[in-house]
Design a protein around this motif. Sequence first.
Motif, short mmCIF file in Angstrom:
data_model
loop_
_atom_site.label_atom_id
_atom_site.label_comp_id
_atom_site.label_asym_id
_atom_site.label_seq_id
_atom_site.Cartn_x
_atom_site.Cartn_y
_atom_site.Cartn_z
N PHE A 214 0.83 -1.21 0.00
CA PHE A 214 0.00 0.00 0.00
C PHE A 214 0.87 1.26 0.00
N LEU A 215 1.91 1.24 0.82
CA LEU A 215 2.81 2.40 0.88
C LEU A 215 3.48 2.64 -0.47
N ALA A 216 3.94 1.56 -1.10
CA ALA A 216 4.57 1.68 -2.42
C ALA A 216 3.56 2.23 -3.43
N LYS A 218 1.02 4.21 -2.85
CA LYS A 218 0.81 5.66 -2.64
C LYS A 218 1.91 6.46 -3.35
N ILE A 219 3.15 6.01 -3.16
CA ILE A 219 4.27 6.76 -3.75
C ILE A 219 4.19 6.70 -5.28
N SER A 220 3.94 5.51 -5.82
CA SER A 220 3.88 5.42 -7.28
C SER A 220 2.65 6.14 -7.83
N PHE A 260 10.73 5.18 -4.54
CA PHE A 260 11.12 4.38 -3.37
C PHE A 260 12.24 3.41 -3.71
N GLY A 261 13.03 3.14 -2.67
CA GLY A 261 14.10 2.15 -2.78
C GLY A 261 14.24 1.47 -1.44
N GLY A 262 15.44 0.94 -1.16
CA GLY A 262 15.68 0.29 0.13
C GLY A 262 15.55 -1.22 0.04
N GLY A 263 15.75 -1.83 1.20
CA GLY A 263 15.74 -3.29 1.26
C GLY A 263 14.35 -3.87 1.45
N CYS A 264 13.31 -3.02 1.47
CA CYS A 264 11.98 -3.54 1.80
C CYS A 264 10.93 -3.34 0.70
N LEU A 265 10.54 -2.08 0.47
CA LEU A 265 9.41 -1.84 -0.45
C LEU A 265 9.60 -2.52 -1.81
N LYS A 267 11.58 -5.03 -2.93
CA LYS A 267 11.61 -6.51 -2.95
C LYS A 267 10.30 -7.09 -2.41
N ASP A 268 9.65 -6.36 -1.51
CA ASP A 268 8.40 -6.90 -0.96
C ASP A 268 7.28 -6.91 -1.99
N ILE A 269 7.19 -5.87 -2.82
CA ILE A 269 6.10 -5.89 -3.81
C ILE A 269 6.38 -6.95 -4.89
N PHE A 325 19.21 5.30 0.25
CA PHE A 325 17.84 5.24 -0.30
C PHE A 325 16.90 6.22 0.38
N LYS A 326 17.30 6.68 1.57
CA LYS A 326 16.52 7.70 2.27
C LYS A 326 17.46 8.38 3.26
N PRO A 327 17.09 9.56 3.78
CA PRO A 327 17.96 10.22 4.75
C PRO A 327 18.01 9.47 6.08
N THR A 389 18.94 12.37 -2.33
CA THR A 389 18.43 11.94 -1.01
C THR A 389 18.25 13.21 -0.19
N GLU A 390 17.09 13.34 0.42
CA GLU A 390 16.76 14.63 1.05
C GLU A 390 17.33 14.78 2.46
N TRP A 391 18.65 14.65 2.59
CA TRP A 391 19.26 14.92 3.89
C TRP A 391 19.00 16.36 4.29
N GLY A 414 15.60 15.98 -7.09
CA GLY A 414 14.98 14.65 -7.23
C GLY A 414 14.01 14.31 -6.11
N ARG A 415 13.95 15.15 -5.09
CA ARG A 415 13.07 14.85 -3.95
C ARG A 415 12.08 15.97 -3.65
N ASN A 416 12.12 17.01 -4.46
CA ASN A 416 11.20 18.14 -4.26
C ASN A 416 11.24 18.71 -2.85
C1 UGA Z 1 9.49 0.57 4.94
C2 UGA Z 1 8.11 0.80 5.60
O1 UGA Z 1 7.81 2.19 5.60
C3 UGA Z 1 8.12 0.27 7.02
O2 UGA Z 1 6.83 0.43 7.60
C4 UGA Z 1 8.51 -1.20 7.00
O3 UGA Z 1 8.55 -1.74 8.31
C5 UGA Z 1 9.88 -1.36 6.36
O4 UGA Z 1 9.83 -0.82 5.01
C6 UGA Z 1 10.20 -2.82 6.30
O5 UGA Z 1 9.58 -3.54 5.49
O6 UGA Z 1 10.98 -3.30 7.13
P1 UGA Z 1 11.83 1.87 5.04
O7 UGA Z 1 12.28 0.89 4.00
O8 UGA Z 1 12.71 2.16 6.20
O9 UGA Z 1 10.43 1.35 5.67
O10 UGA Z 1 11.59 3.23 4.31
P2 UGA Z 1 10.33 4.17 3.98
O11 UGA Z 1 10.29 5.29 4.93
O12 UGA Z 1 9.12 3.37 3.75
O13 UGA Z 1 10.81 4.77 2.58
C7 UGA Z 1 10.95 3.88 1.46
C8 UGA Z 1 11.34 4.67 0.24
O14 UGA Z 1 10.23 5.44 -0.23
C9 UGA Z 1 12.49 5.65 0.41
O15 UGA Z 1 13.35 5.52 -0.70
C10 UGA Z 1 11.82 7.00 0.44
O16 UGA Z 1 12.66 8.02 -0.03
C11 UGA Z 1 10.64 6.77 -0.50
N1 UGA Z 1 9.49 7.66 -0.26
C12 UGA Z 1 8.85 7.63 0.92
C13 UGA Z 1 9.04 8.47 -1.29
O17 UGA Z 1 9.61 8.49 -2.41
N2 UGA Z 1 7.94 9.26 -1.09
C14 UGA Z 1 7.28 9.25 0.09
O18 UGA Z 1 6.26 9.99 0.21
C15 UGA Z 1 7.74 8.43 1.11
#
Ligand code: UGA
Length: 440
Positions: A214-216, A218-220, A260-265, A267-269, A325-327, A389-391, A414-416
């Motif tokens: 769901f979170l992914a 929203k972003i997409s 979005f990036g990272g080790g979760c979103l 690969k989870d989708i 992937f995020k600050p 990355t929006e540090w 890239g992050r507005n």
């Molecule tokens: C994500 C979920 O938010 C957590 O609830 C979950 O527990 C975790 O994965 C996990 O599966 O362990 P995280 O990967 O730390 O947490 O990062 P997020 O804050 O979700 O951000 C993910 C990516 O989306 C980042 O690259 C961020 O820059 C991007 N993002 C986030 C956007 O591009 N727009 C937004 O509005 C929010």
Amino acid sequence: MTVKVSVIGLGYLGATHAVAMVELGHDVIGIEPDQIKLESLRNGILPFHEPGLGSALTRAIASGRLKFSSSHNQESAAAEIHFICVGTPQKPGSAAADTSYVMAAAKDLAKWVSKTAVVAGKSTVPVGTAKLLRDSMSEIAGFNIHLAWNPEFLREGTALEDSLRPDRLVIGAWEEYSVERLKAVYKPILDLGTPFLALDVPTAELVKVAANAFLATKISFINAMAEVAEVSGGDAVALAKAIGYDERIGNKFLRTGIGFGGGCLPKDIRGFVARAEELGVGSAVEFLRHIDAINLRRRDKVVELAKVELGNLHGKRITMLGISFKPDSDDLRDSPALEISQRLTAAGATVTVHDPVSLDALSSRSPELNREGDLVEAMREADLTILGTEWKLYREADPHLLGSLVATKTVIDGRNVLDVPAWQKAGWKVIALGRSIVNG
Ligand code: UGA
């Protein structure tokens, strides 16, 4: 009440969980086979960047309640609750999640676990995994293992806070016994009034992937609107704000940018789609493929914008501000800023990266990228700067000062997050993703 717990796997999730358990007053033994990681933690040094967790780790070690071991022993066997926290990365060459580490950890634990102990899985797994683990562990142990699923929702950057004050606590179990044992461990959190859900096991497994899907989405969604805004003179940032006032939509997780990036979103989708296909309901979550594709197209867009701005990229100098992937994280897994930097380099540009904490992690990952720890030095000679990355450091940078020190005042936001009028006033050409503002 103090409970003896073991935490198996001390990566991001496990290290945070082990420290959180000590903060809740429990006696913890952390099991981690990677000797380098283990020694680092034993010495109170976190092998990754996470605000506030390092000092909590030091506190936990000093309290004598946090111990470490590279494998199970008599002490870990005496634990009343075992938390499985090992990773489930994407399988190489496949969209599916690799559950082999979870399976191996469970089988190993089965040789040590006592009849009364509860095993709680926290890793993000494809629905159906817990049952496989229970069957296989019970066979090895020779008795029915009390297995429960207890997904974790922590975010990198706020991991400890998310563990100690979660939005909700979810426990999926076959027996009431497991639920009661876990409720005792989490009592201080439940006493805060944290919503608690005792669910069946498949639902507990699904909660985590459904939430991330769901979170992914929203972003997409907002990034798809950005694609439309870009060709119609619209502004996706203003659009997100306007739709977000509707409480049913909400304004969180609608920040448009490079995605979005990272080790979760990501690969989870992908893992969710693969698992749904195995279950014969792939079409139910087929839309997640589009969510993934929209997300990846944002990376293409930045490379395209760089080419529009600079023409042939051969010999051009580009500076990437922020590479994680995020600050507040030094995690480079599936980082949009990293992939964009690699693609710009492959297209002939010389890319210099600045990041307040991730440059060490970058050196082993992508040695072709130049690393510069000083912001002005990183930007001084650039033909183009990209904010990846929006540090806070970049959000609050003084555009006048930077403008007086750099050769070319062109930035792709890239992050507005930049204050566009202020940057334009300082003479910068700001190219913002999803917005029609371009010139300074
Ligand atoms: C994500 C979920 O938010 C957590 O609830 C979950 O527990 C975790 O994965 C996990 O599966 O362990 P995280 O990967 O730390 O947490 O990062 P997020 O804050 O979700 O951000 C993910 C990516 O989306 C980042 O690259 C961020 O820059 C991007 N993002 C986030 C956007 O591009 N727009 C937004 O509005 C929010």
